[in-house]
Design a protein around this motif. Structure first.
Motif, PDB file in Angstrom:
ATOM      1  N   GLN A  49       0.816  -1.214   0.000  1.00  0.00           N
ATOM      2  CA  GLN A  49       0.000   0.000   0.000  1.00  0.00           C
ATOM      3  C   GLN A  49       0.848   1.262   0.000  1.00  0.00           C
ATOM      4  OE1 GLN A  49      -2.037  -1.363   3.710  1.00  0.00           O
ATOM      5  NE2 GLN A  49      -3.908  -0.714   2.662  1.00  0.00           N
ATOM      6  N   GLY A  50       2.057   1.178   0.574  1.00  0.00           N
ATOM      7  CA  GLY A  50       2.831   2.380   0.856  1.00  0.00           C
ATOM      8  C   GLY A  50       4.035   2.618  -0.012  1.00  0.00           C
ATOM      9  N   PHE A  51       4.292   1.749  -0.996  1.00  0.00           N
ATOM     10  CA  PHE A  51       5.467   1.950  -1.849  1.00  0.00           C
ATOM     11  C   PHE A  51       5.071   1.849  -3.303  1.00  0.00           C
ATOM     12  CE2 PHE A  51       9.359   0.629  -4.077  1.00  0.00           C
ATOM     13  CZ  PHE A  51      10.220   1.631  -3.668  1.00  0.00           C
ATOM     14  N   HIS A  52       5.545   2.814  -4.106  1.00  0.00           N
ATOM     15  CA  HIS A  52       5.192   2.833  -5.526  1.00  0.00           C
ATOM     16  C   HIS A  52       6.295   2.174  -6.348  1.00  0.00           C
ATOM     17  CE1 HIS A  52       3.499   3.971  -9.297  1.00  0.00           C
ATOM     18  NE2 HIS A  52       2.527   4.628  -8.709  1.00  0.00           N
ATOM     19  N   PRO A  53       6.013   1.048  -7.001  1.00  0.00           N
ATOM     20  CA  PRO A  53       7.069   0.323  -7.725  1.00  0.00           C
ATOM     21  C   PRO A  53       7.584   1.043  -8.956  1.00  0.00           C
ATOM     22  CG  PRO A  53       4.920  -0.702  -8.114  1.00  0.00           C
ATOM     23  CD  PRO A  53       4.711   0.341  -7.059  1.00  0.00           C
ATOM     24  N   ASP A  54       6.771   1.865  -9.594  1.00  0.00           N
ATOM     25  CA  ASP A  54       7.213   2.547 -10.816  1.00  0.00           C
ATOM     26  C   ASP A  54       8.255   3.623 -10.529  1.00  0.00           C
ATOM     27  OD1 ASP A  54       5.592   1.007 -12.353  1.00  0.00           O
ATOM     28  OD2 ASP A  54       4.108   2.565 -12.793  1.00  0.00           O
ATOM     29  N   TRP A  55       8.057   4.350  -9.449  1.00  0.00           N
ATOM     30  CA  TRP A  55       8.873   5.531  -9.180  1.00  0.00           C
ATOM     31  C   TRP A  55       9.753   5.386  -7.949  1.00  0.00           C
ATOM     32  CZ3 TRP A  55       3.364   7.444  -9.607  1.00  0.00           C
ATOM     33  CH2 TRP A  55       2.995   7.572 -10.951  1.00  0.00           C
TER      34      TRP A  55
ATOM     35  N   ALA B  93      -0.693  12.313 -11.696  1.00  0.00           N
ATOM     36  CA  ALA B  93      -0.784  10.868 -11.427  1.00  0.00           C
ATOM     37  C   ALA B  93      -2.041  10.489 -10.654  1.00  0.00           C
ATOM     38  CB  ALA B  93       0.465  10.406 -10.674  1.00  0.00           C
ATOM     39  N   VAL B  94      -3.177  11.069 -11.029  1.00  0.00           N
ATOM     40  CA  VAL B  94      -4.427  10.761 -10.342  1.00  0.00           C
ATOM     41  C   VAL B  94      -4.790   9.283 -10.498  1.00  0.00           C
ATOM     42  CG1 VAL B  94      -6.920  11.202 -10.348  1.00  0.00           C
ATOM     43  CG2 VAL B  94      -5.308  13.118 -10.431  1.00  0.00           C
ATOM     44  N   ALA B  95      -4.515   8.711 -11.645  1.00  0.00           N
ATOM     45  CA  ALA B  95      -4.843   7.296 -11.865  1.00  0.00           C
ATOM     46  C   ALA B  95      -4.165   6.405 -10.839  1.00  0.00           C
ATOM     47  CB  ALA B  95      -4.449   6.876 -13.280  1.00  0.00           C
ATOM     48  N   SER B  96      -2.925   6.728 -10.473  1.00  0.00           N
ATOM     49  CA  SER B  96      -2.204   5.909  -9.495  1.00  0.00           C
ATOM     50  C   SER B  96      -2.814   6.026  -8.110  1.00  0.00           C
ATOM     51  CB  SER B  96      -0.732   6.321  -9.447  1.00  0.00           C
ATOM     52  OG  SER B  96      -0.555   7.564  -8.781  1.00  0.00           O
ATOM     53  N   MET B  97      -3.557   7.100  -7.869  1.00  0.00           N
ATOM     54  CA  MET B  97      -4.222   7.280  -6.582  1.00  0.00           C
ATOM     55  C   MET B  97      -5.563   6.553  -6.536  1.00  0.00           C
ATOM     56  SD  MET B  97      -3.462  11.377  -6.240  1.00  0.00           S
ATOM     57  CE  MET B  97      -4.287  11.569  -4.661  1.00  0.00           C
ATOM     58  N   LEU B  98      -6.202   6.436  -7.676  1.00  0.00           N
ATOM     59  CA  LEU B  98      -7.554   5.883  -7.703  1.00  0.00           C
ATOM     60  C   LEU B  98      -7.596   4.379  -7.485  1.00  0.00           C
ATOM     61  CD1 LEU B  98      -9.092   7.816 -10.744  1.00  0.00           C
ATOM     62  CD2 LEU B  98      -9.674   8.097  -8.329  1.00  0.00           C
ATOM     63  N   TYR B  99      -6.537   3.674  -7.896  1.00  0.00           N
ATOM     64  CA  TYR B  99      -6.589   2.215  -7.914  1.00  0.00           C
ATOM     65  C   TYR B  99      -5.478   1.604  -7.065  1.00  0.00           C
ATOM     66  CZ  TYR B  99      -9.881   2.862 -11.714  1.00  0.00           C
ATOM     67  OH  TYR B  99     -10.979   3.238 -12.469  1.00  0.00           O
ATOM     68  N   LEU B 100      -5.861   0.714  -6.188  1.00  0.00           N
ATOM     69  CA  LEU B 100      -4.923   0.043  -5.304  1.00  0.00           C
ATOM     70  C   LEU B 100      -3.994  -0.900  -6.058  1.00  0.00           C
ATOM     71  CD1 LEU B 100      -7.537  -0.789  -2.538  1.00  0.00           C
ATOM     72  CD2 LEU B 100      -5.677   0.883  -2.309  1.00  0.00           C
ATOM     73  N   ASP B 101      -4.427  -1.378  -7.227  1.00  0.00           N
ATOM     74  CA  ASP B 101      -3.608  -2.306  -8.010  1.00  0.00           C
ATOM     75  C   ASP B 101      -2.870  -1.615  -9.141  1.00  0.00           C
ATOM     76  OD1 ASP B 101      -5.804  -1.721  -9.585  1.00  0.00           O
ATOM     77  OD2 ASP B 101      -6.099  -3.778 -10.283  1.00  0.00           O
ATOM     78  N   TYR B 102      -2.790  -0.289  -9.076  1.00  0.00           N
ATOM     79  CA  TYR B 102      -2.123   0.450 -10.150  1.00  0.00           C
ATOM     80  C   TYR B 102      -0.673  -0.026 -10.285  1.00  0.00           C
ATOM     81  CZ  TYR B 102      -0.452   4.383 -12.960  1.00  0.00           C
ATOM     82  OH  TYR B 102       0.094   5.163 -13.953  1.00  0.00           O
ATOM     83  N   SER B 103      -0.329  -0.510 -11.468  1.00  0.00           N
ATOM     84  CA  SER B 103       1.021  -0.973 -11.798  1.00  0.00           C
ATOM     85  C   SER B 103       1.489  -2.101 -10.874  1.00  0.00           C
ATOM     86  CB  SER B 103       2.009   0.198 -11.733  1.00  0.00           C
ATOM     87  OG  SER B 103       3.191  -0.097 -12.437  1.00  0.00           O
ATOM     88  N   ARG B 104       0.542  -2.907 -10.385  1.00  0.00           N
ATOM     89  CA  ARG B 104       0.888  -4.028  -9.514  1.00  0.00           C
ATOM     90  C   ARG B 104       0.310  -5.325 -10.072  1.00  0.00           C
ATOM     91  NH1 ARG B 104       2.594  -2.069  -4.421  1.00  0.00           N
ATOM     92  NH2 ARG B 104       2.106   0.149  -4.110  1.00  0.00           N
TER      93      ARG B 104
ATOM     94  N   GLY C  44     -12.752  -4.587  -3.481  1.00  0.00           N
ATOM     95  CA  GLY C  44     -12.503  -3.974  -4.778  1.00  0.00           C
ATOM     96  C   GLY C  44     -11.128  -3.364  -4.899  1.00  0.00           C
ATOM     97  N   ARG C  45     -10.827  -2.838  -6.082  1.00  0.00           N
ATOM     98  CA  ARG C  45      -9.513  -2.259  -6.381  1.00  0.00           C
ATOM     99  C   ARG C  45      -9.448  -0.764  -6.210  1.00  0.00           C
ATOM    100  NH1 ARG C  45      -9.923  -1.016 -12.321  1.00  0.00           N
ATOM    101  NH2 ARG C  45      -7.647  -0.986 -12.426  1.00  0.00           N
ATOM    102  N   GLU C  46     -10.592  -0.104  -5.974  1.00  0.00           N
ATOM    103  CA  GLU C  46     -10.610   1.347  -5.840  1.00  0.00           C
ATOM    104  C   GLU C  46     -10.018   1.758  -4.487  1.00  0.00           C
ATOM    105  OE1 GLU C  46     -13.287  -0.473  -6.530  1.00  0.00           O
ATOM    106  OE2 GLU C  46     -13.583  -0.040  -8.666  1.00  0.00           O
ATOM    107  N   ASN C  47      -9.229   2.810  -4.516  1.00  0.00           N
ATOM    108  CA  ASN C  47      -8.664   3.361  -3.283  1.00  0.00           C
ATOM    109  C   ASN C  47      -9.689   4.331  -2.689  1.00  0.00           C
ATOM    110  OD1 ASN C  47      -7.219   4.695  -1.244  1.00  0.00           O
ATOM    111  ND2 ASN C  47      -5.290   4.501  -2.367  1.00  0.00           N
ATOM    112  N   LEU C  48     -10.526   3.842  -1.810  1.00  0.00           N
ATOM    113  CA  LEU C  48     -11.661   4.621  -1.303  1.00  0.00           C
ATOM    114  C   LEU C  48     -11.204   5.844  -0.529  1.00  0.00           C
ATOM    115  CD1 LEU C  48     -13.932   1.660  -0.101  1.00  0.00           C
ATOM    116  CD2 LEU C  48     -13.923   2.821  -2.327  1.00  0.00           C
TER     117      LEU C  48
END
Length: 654
Positions: free
Chosen positions: A273-279, A315-326, A338-342
């Motif tokens: 949840q707390g680390f972004h693999p892309d960046w 990078a709003v898309a990366s905030m919206l989805y918990l599975d973004y780039s995962r 679900g996959r949405e970051n509520l």
């Protein structure tokens, strides 16, 4: 009147408004370092939220950077604070935090108003109350704007590489940049500047997208007052200023927010949840109220203290989805599976509700590339509340089509027409941003097919198509010069190209496109409304020709647009029209003024009573090669039939 700093209770008077509670919108008024007077002595009050630290002190030149010399006291809410006399503006400092495990962490102030020039990382005591603003008229007019109905043409800029000094310095100052940049964009006809992130950041190569100073304009270009001057100067010359804002993630630099008090304070502890693999960055914990209010305060800070006209949220898309780039197993579903970051969704709604409530004339713009619904719809209607959203689909489809050699375009006619299926589901911006001219993608003109002449003709078509399609406009610096090399943040754009006619012709094209876009209501008042567009025809794949009409309000004359995506001139090309009369040619991307071949319609054409495209009247138009032409009827506007929607059917406007 604008909202003066005195109305917003400046930081320098913070002792009157300080609250020991990290649960509100304007934490920058209380947390951080604030000049004040106590018991007749001038000094600075320091505050920092670090609930899991066992000891916190201020370290600085004044105390020899020794831990414990200037100790702070903790509240029950985990806010450490203290007043120390004789500190003043310009002094550098950090917070030294002892963790539960005895480790000493030296951290920059999360609420600092200024920071040292990299590679140094200390915070700098600053007083934001000293600048006298002169933009009351701009703010007054801005507050009454409904931007989706106004012309919005934005020049995107990276301040460090727009121009570079010739005297050996690395950067110009904000005060030096202001007149140069404003004169340039005013001459080109732009309405707004969009600055790539100007909040403090440690690494030049991140372009500001890995921020460490959420309340500090980067010291690369000067002081906070220098940046205030920059914004003020733009406003006095009727140029709006948007900045990139990055609440999606933050860097792992030791002096930054990561594991701030020895624990995962601002980020999630679980890397899923707390680390972004892309960046390789940390992701904010939007479910934690103190973290959410840190970001909400940052969003509020820029329009209040710097009069910023809008935030482009990265990078709003990366905030919206918990599975973004995962991949599967690398993310944790929400409470409903679900996959949405509520929490992030609720955070964005809070940001937009508050900003639009407190600053009614500003814009919030989402860089969002998915099909998530309602990004630019009001929060009371279930949307996220952004003013606008970048149309990444338009950008991808258009560039894909334009990169094709003209001989193959006939097989891909729907790549341009498909956009109108969804064009009014959001309030869209049509972006040709920095992202399209980096990482080996090449510059825009280098992406165009054909020989030298065709590359320029195709680029003219790309820009003209952007301006005549519904949606607000954005172009990254250098595109207006038809720069051959892709953008490099270490070098300035290729100003020498202004000396060459073909390149200067592109600048003249942009200037004239901005003029007609601003002057013709049909090209902007319905940018986000379906009644402002109707296809005449979009299925002539054999000739690669498109034709459509743009409509404004009832009193506005429409604009008829035809595009020929082949290098073959097409004389006598017939299009149907709802109204007879004389149609003046008001734009032609093949004009010799822009470096074109000069094929035109001799100023205009009379319609004929010949049926075409379901209409009883038509024009026989000469279509120049690889060009777009536009016409305006010289007849009473109210006598012209209008579409009820953007599906191509003609009907009276309701």
């Amino acid at each position: 009147m604008s909202r003066p700093i005195s109305e917003s209770k400046p930081a320098a008077k913070s002792s009157n408004f300080r609250v020991d509670n990290p649960f509100h919108w304007t934490l920058y008024r209380s947390l951080g370092a604030h000049l004040e007077e106590q018991n007749g002595k001038q000094g600075v009050h320091f505050s920092v939220w670090a609930p899991n630290a066992t000891e916190v002190s201020v370290i600085s030149d004044r105390n020899g950077w020794q831990v414990g010399k200037h100790s702070l006291h903790a509240s029950e809410l985990g806010v450490w604070s203290g007043f120390f006399p004789d500190y003043t503006t310009g002094e550098t400092y950090k917070f030294a935090l002892r963790t539960r495990w005895g480790q000493i962490l030296e951290k920059s102030d999360p609420y600092a108003f200024s920071g040292e020039l990299r590679p140094n990382t200390a915070s700098v005591i600053s007083d934001l109350s000293t600048y006298a603003w002169n933009d009351d008229e701009w703010i007054k007019n801005r507050d009454s704007k409904t931007w989706i109905n106004e012309p919005v043409s934005t020049y995107e800029v990276h301040l460090g590489s727009w121009r570079i000094p010739t005297d050996g310095r690395t950067y110009y100052n904000y005060r030096e940049l202001a007149p140069m940049l404003v004169e340039y964009v005013k001459n080109l006809g732009y309405t707004h500047l969009q600055l790539m992130p100007i909040n403090e950041y440690p690494f030049d190569g991140s372009w500001g997208y890995q921020a460490t100073g959420y309340f500090a304009p980067t010291s690369r270009f000067g002081t906070p007052q220098d940046f205030m001057y920059f914004v003020d100067y733009c406003h006095q010359h009727e140029i709006g200023v948007l900045i990139d804002w990055v609440p999606a993630h933050f860097p792992t630099d030791a002096h930054s927010l990561g594991r701030f008090d020895g624990t995962s304070l601002y980020e999630h502890d679980d890397p899923r949840q707390g680390f972004h693999p892309d960046w390789n960055t940390n992701i904010f914990n939007y479910g934690r109220e103190e973290v959410r209010n840190f970001l909400l305060s940052s969003a509020h800070f820029w329009p209040e203290m710097y009069h910023i006209d809008g935030l482009r949220v990265d990078a709003v898309a990366s905030m919206l989805y918990l599975d973004y780039s995962r991949n599967e197993g690398e993310w944790i579903p929400n409470r409903y599976g679900g996959r949405e970051n509520l929490e992030a969704i609720e955070f964005m709604r809070e940001v937009n509700t508050k900003l639009h409530g407190d600053f009614p004339g500003i814009m919030t713009v989402a860089e969002e590339s998915t099909s998530f619904g309602g990004v630019s719809r009001p929060t009371y209607d279930g949307g996220l509340g952004f003013t606008m959203k970048w149309d990444m689909g338009w950008m991808n489809d258009t560039l894909r089509y334009m990169r094709r050699d003209s001989i193959y375009r006939s097989h891909h006619q729907n790549e341009l027409s498909f956009r109108m299926v969804y064009a009014f589901t959001e309030n869209f911006v049509l972006p040709l941003s920095h992202d399209e001219v980096v990482h080996g993608k090449r510059s825009l003109i280098s992406q165009m097919p054909g020989d030298y002449w065709q590359q320029f003709a195709n680029l003219r078509m790309l820009y003209t198509y952007q301006y005549f399609m519904p949606g607000k406009k954005l172009l990254f610096m250098g595109g207006e010069l038809a720069q051959w090399t892709e953008w490099n943040h270490d070098t300035e754009i290729d100003w020498a190209l202004q000396e060459f006619d073909k390149h200067q012709g592109i600048s003249e094209l942009i200037k004239d496109l901005n003029t007609i876009y601003t002057d013709e209501p049909a090209l902007h008042v319905n940018d986000c409304h379906s009644e402002g567009f109707a296809w005449i025809q979009c299925d002539d794949s054999a000739n690669c020709v498109y034709a459509f009409i743009r409509y404004g309000n009832d009193d506005d004359l429409p604009i008829v647009v035809l595009a020929n995506y082949t290098p073959v001139p097409r004389p006598g090309y017939r299009i149907g029209l709802p109204q007879p009369g004389y149609y003046q040619e008001v734009f032609n991307s093949d004009s010799t003024r822009y470096g074109g071949s000069g094929v035109d319609n001799e100023g205009g054409i009379y319609s004929e009573p010949i049926d075409a495209h379901g209409q009883k009247h038509s024009l026989a138009v000469t279509l120049p090669p690889l060009s777009i032409v536009a016409f305006k009827p010289l007849v009473p506007a109210k006598s012209i039939s209008r579409p009820a929607s953007g599906n191509g059917k003609q009907a009276k406007k309701k």
